[in-house]
Design a protein around this motif. Structure first.
Motif, PDB file in Angstrom:
ATOM      1  N   TYR A   1       0.808  -1.230   0.000  1.00 10.70           N
ATOM      2  CA  TYR A   1       0.000   0.000   0.000  1.00 10.70           C
ATOM      3  C   TYR A   1       0.842   1.282   0.000  1.00 10.70           C
ATOM      4  N   ALA A   2       2.047   1.206  -0.552  1.00  5.75           N
ATOM      5  CA  ALA A   2       2.900   2.392  -0.620  1.00  5.75           C
ATOM      6  C   ALA A   2       2.889   3.025  -2.003  1.00  5.75           C
ATOM      7  N   MET A   3       2.423   2.293  -3.009  1.00  4.82           N
ATOM      8  CA  MET A   3       2.443   2.836  -4.368  1.00  4.82           C
ATOM      9  C   MET A   3       1.188   2.427  -5.127  1.00  4.82           C
ATOM     10  N   SER A   4       0.942   3.159  -6.200  1.00  2.86           N
ATOM     11  CA  SER A   4      -0.187   2.834  -7.078  1.00  2.86           C
ATOM     12  C   SER A   4       0.299   1.876  -8.163  1.00  2.86           C
ATOM     13  N   SER A   5      -0.634   1.385  -8.935  1.00  2.00           N
ATOM     14  CA  SER A   5      -0.296   0.535 -10.071  1.00  2.00           C
ATOM     15  C   SER A   5       0.630   1.279 -11.038  1.00  2.00           C
ATOM     16  N   ASP A   6       0.307   2.531 -11.334  1.00  2.00           N
ATOM     17  CA  ASP A   6       1.157   3.325 -12.218  1.00  2.00           C
ATOM     18  C   ASP A   6       2.569   3.462 -11.654  1.00  2.00           C
ATOM     19  N   ASP A   7       2.674   3.713 -10.346  1.00  2.00           N
ATOM     20  CA  ASP A   7       3.991   3.827  -9.700  1.00  2.00           C
ATOM     21  C   ASP A   7       4.790   2.537  -9.890  1.00  2.00           C
ATOM     22  N   LEU A   8       4.142   1.398  -9.648  1.00  3.57           N
ATOM     23  CA  LEU A   8       4.810   0.107  -9.758  1.00  3.57           C
ATOM     24  C   LEU A   8       5.272  -0.155 -11.186  1.00  3.57           C
ATOM     25  N   LEU A   9       4.389   0.027 -12.149  1.00  2.00           N
ATOM     26  CA  LEU A   9       4.752  -0.256 -13.536  1.00  2.00           C
ATOM     27  C   LEU A   9       5.919   0.608 -14.000  1.00  2.00           C
ATOM     28  N   HIS A  10       5.910   1.884 -13.636  1.00  2.00           N
ATOM     29  CA  HIS A  10       7.007   2.754 -14.042  1.00  2.00           C
ATOM     30  C   HIS A  10       8.299   2.386 -13.311  1.00  2.00           C
ATOM     31  N   ALA A  11       8.206   2.044 -12.035  1.00  2.00           N
ATOM     32  CA  ALA A  11       9.398   1.649 -11.275  1.00  2.00           C
ATOM     33  C   ALA A  11      10.027   0.384 -11.865  1.00  2.00           C
ATOM     34  N   VAL A  12       9.210  -0.575 -12.270  1.00  2.00           N
ATOM     35  CA  VAL A  12       9.728  -1.801 -12.880  1.00  2.00           C
ATOM     36  C   VAL A  12      10.351  -1.475 -14.234  1.00  2.00           C
ATOM     37  N   HIS A  13       9.705  -0.612 -15.004  1.00  2.00           N
ATOM     38  CA  HIS A  13      10.263  -0.172 -16.292  1.00  2.00           C
ATOM     39  C   HIS A  13      11.669   0.399 -16.086  1.00  2.00           C
ATOM     40  N   ARG A  14      11.815   1.283 -15.112  1.00  2.00           N
ATOM     41  CA  ARG A  14      13.116   1.911 -14.839  1.00  2.00           C
ATOM     42  C   ARG A  14      14.129   0.885 -14.306  1.00  2.00           C
ATOM     43  N   ALA A  15      13.685  -0.024 -13.437  1.00  2.00           N
ATOM     44  CA  ALA A  15      14.586  -1.027 -12.864  1.00  2.00           C
ATOM     45  C   ALA A  15      15.123  -1.979 -13.928  1.00  2.00           C
ATOM     46  N   ARG A  16      14.370  -2.160 -14.990  1.00  2.00           N
ATOM     47  CA  ARG A  16      14.800  -3.053 -16.077  1.00  2.00           C
ATOM     48  C   ARG A  16      15.546  -2.288 -17.175  1.00  2.00           C
ATOM     49  N   GLY A  17      15.963  -1.072 -16.880  1.00  2.00           N
ATOM     50  CA  GLY A  17      16.783  -0.315 -17.818  1.00  2.00           C
ATOM     51  C   GLY A  17      16.021   0.627 -18.724  1.00  2.00           C
ATOM     52  N   GLY A  18      14.710   0.757 -18.507  1.00  2.00           N
ATOM     53  CA  GLY A  18      13.919   1.686 -19.310  1.00  2.00           C
ATOM     54  C   GLY A  18      14.298   3.120 -18.994  1.00  2.00           C
ATOM     55  N   GLU A  19      14.296   3.946 -20.009  1.00  7.12           N
ATOM     56  CA  GLU A  19      14.741   5.327 -19.822  1.00  7.12           C
ATOM     57  C   GLU A  19      13.614   6.344 -19.884  1.00  7.12           C
ATOM     58  N   LYS A  20      12.417   5.912 -20.208  1.00  5.88           N
ATOM     59  CA  LYS A  20      11.319   6.869 -20.354  1.00  5.88           C
ATOM     60  C   LYS A  20      10.932   7.468 -19.013  1.00  5.88           C
ATOM     61  N   GLU A  21      10.745   8.766 -19.027  1.00  4.35           N
ATOM     62  CA  GLU A  21      10.200   9.447 -17.856  1.00  4.35           C
ATOM     63  C   GLU A  21       8.731   9.053 -17.732  1.00  4.35           C
ATOM     64  N   ARG A  22       8.155   9.297 -16.580  1.00  2.38           N
ATOM     65  CA  ARG A  22       6.794   8.856 -16.294  1.00  2.38           C
ATOM     66  C   ARG A  22       5.773   9.343 -17.330  1.00  2.38           C
ATOM     67  N   ASP A  23       5.793  10.628 -17.662  1.00  2.51           N
ATOM     68  CA  ASP A  23       4.816  11.159 -18.619  1.00  2.51           C
ATOM     69  C   ASP A  23       4.962  10.501 -19.982  1.00  2.51           C
ATOM     70  N   ALA A  24       6.184  10.288 -20.429  1.00  2.10           N
ATOM     71  CA  ALA A  24       6.415   9.635 -21.716  1.00  2.10           C
ATOM     72  C   ALA A  24       5.995   8.169 -21.663  1.00  2.10           C
ATOM     73  N   PHE A  25       6.249   7.508 -20.534  1.00  2.47           N
ATOM     74  CA  PHE A  25       5.887   6.099 -20.368  1.00  2.47           C
ATOM     75  C   PHE A  25       4.371   5.913 -20.469  1.00  2.47           C
ATOM     76  N   PHE A  26       3.604   6.798 -19.844  1.00  2.00           N
ATOM     77  CA  PHE A  26       2.148   6.675 -19.844  1.00  2.00           C
ATOM     78  C   PHE A  26       1.475   7.465 -20.965  1.00  2.00           C
ATOM     79  N   ALA A  27       2.268   7.999 -21.897  1.00  2.00           N
ATOM     80  CA  ALA A  27       1.683   8.680 -23.060  1.00  2.00           C
ATOM     81  C   ALA A  27       0.918   7.674 -23.923  1.00  2.00           C
ATOM     82  N   LYS A  28       1.393   6.426 -23.918  1.00  5.10           N
ATOM     83  CA  LYS A  28       0.698   5.345 -24.606  1.00  5.10           C
ATOM     84  C   LYS A  28       0.094   4.431 -23.550  1.00  5.10           C
ATOM     85  N   PRO A  29      -1.040   3.809 -23.833  1.00  4.92           N
ATOM     86  CA  PRO A  29      -1.650   2.900 -22.845  1.00  4.92           C
ATOM     87  C   PRO A  29      -0.698   1.764 -22.467  1.00  4.92           C
TER      88      PRO A  29
END
Length: 126
Positions: free
Chosen positions: A44-72
């Motif tokens: 209960y510390a993060m939202s689904s969006d927080d988790l998905l973006h954190a995993v994206h970044r942890a796996r080497g993704g470089e997109k910032e949050r707004d760019a990551f969620f620009a597409k569904p």
């Protein structure tokens, strides 16, 4: 910006999950392993969006949050934790999430609670 967040919802274990209890993923660097580690450490510390973006970044993704969620993005109904590892994901009234093992009393309580919407995890196969 698109979102994957739910409120007062339980994403139930996929109907064709190969396990009936919450199981820890074997590969810590996999999507399932990272999602498990982050949610297990801080329920209960993060939202689904927080988790998905954190995993994206942890796996080497470089997109910032707004760019990551620009597409569904796929919501947590498609998470391997739900599909393969026997975990439900509870979204509270604020949209924060926590893992709930399919075998647990907490999971049964959430299933029985009429105030909590239930949405099934996606099937592993078509």
């Amino acid at each position: 910006m698109h979102t994957t967040n739910y409120r007062d919802t339980l994403v139930t274990v996929s109907p064709d999950s190969p396990v009936a209890v919450g199981t820890i993923p074997e590969k810590p660097a996999s999507v399932a392993g990272l999602q498990y580690a982050m949610l297990h450490a801080s329920p209960y510390a993060m939202s689904s969006d927080d988790l998905l973006h954190a995993v994206h970044r942890a796996r080497g993704g470089e997109k910032e949050r707004d760019a990551f969620f620009a597409k569904p993005q796929a919501c947590l109904r498609a998470s391997p934790l739900v599909k393969q590892f026997g975990w439900g994901i509870h979204h509270d009234a604020e949209g924060r999430i926590a893992l709930v093992g399919a075998e647990s009393d907490g999971y049964r309580r959430l299933l029985d609670d009429p105030a909590i919407r239930k949405t099934p995890g996606m099937r592993r196969s078509r």
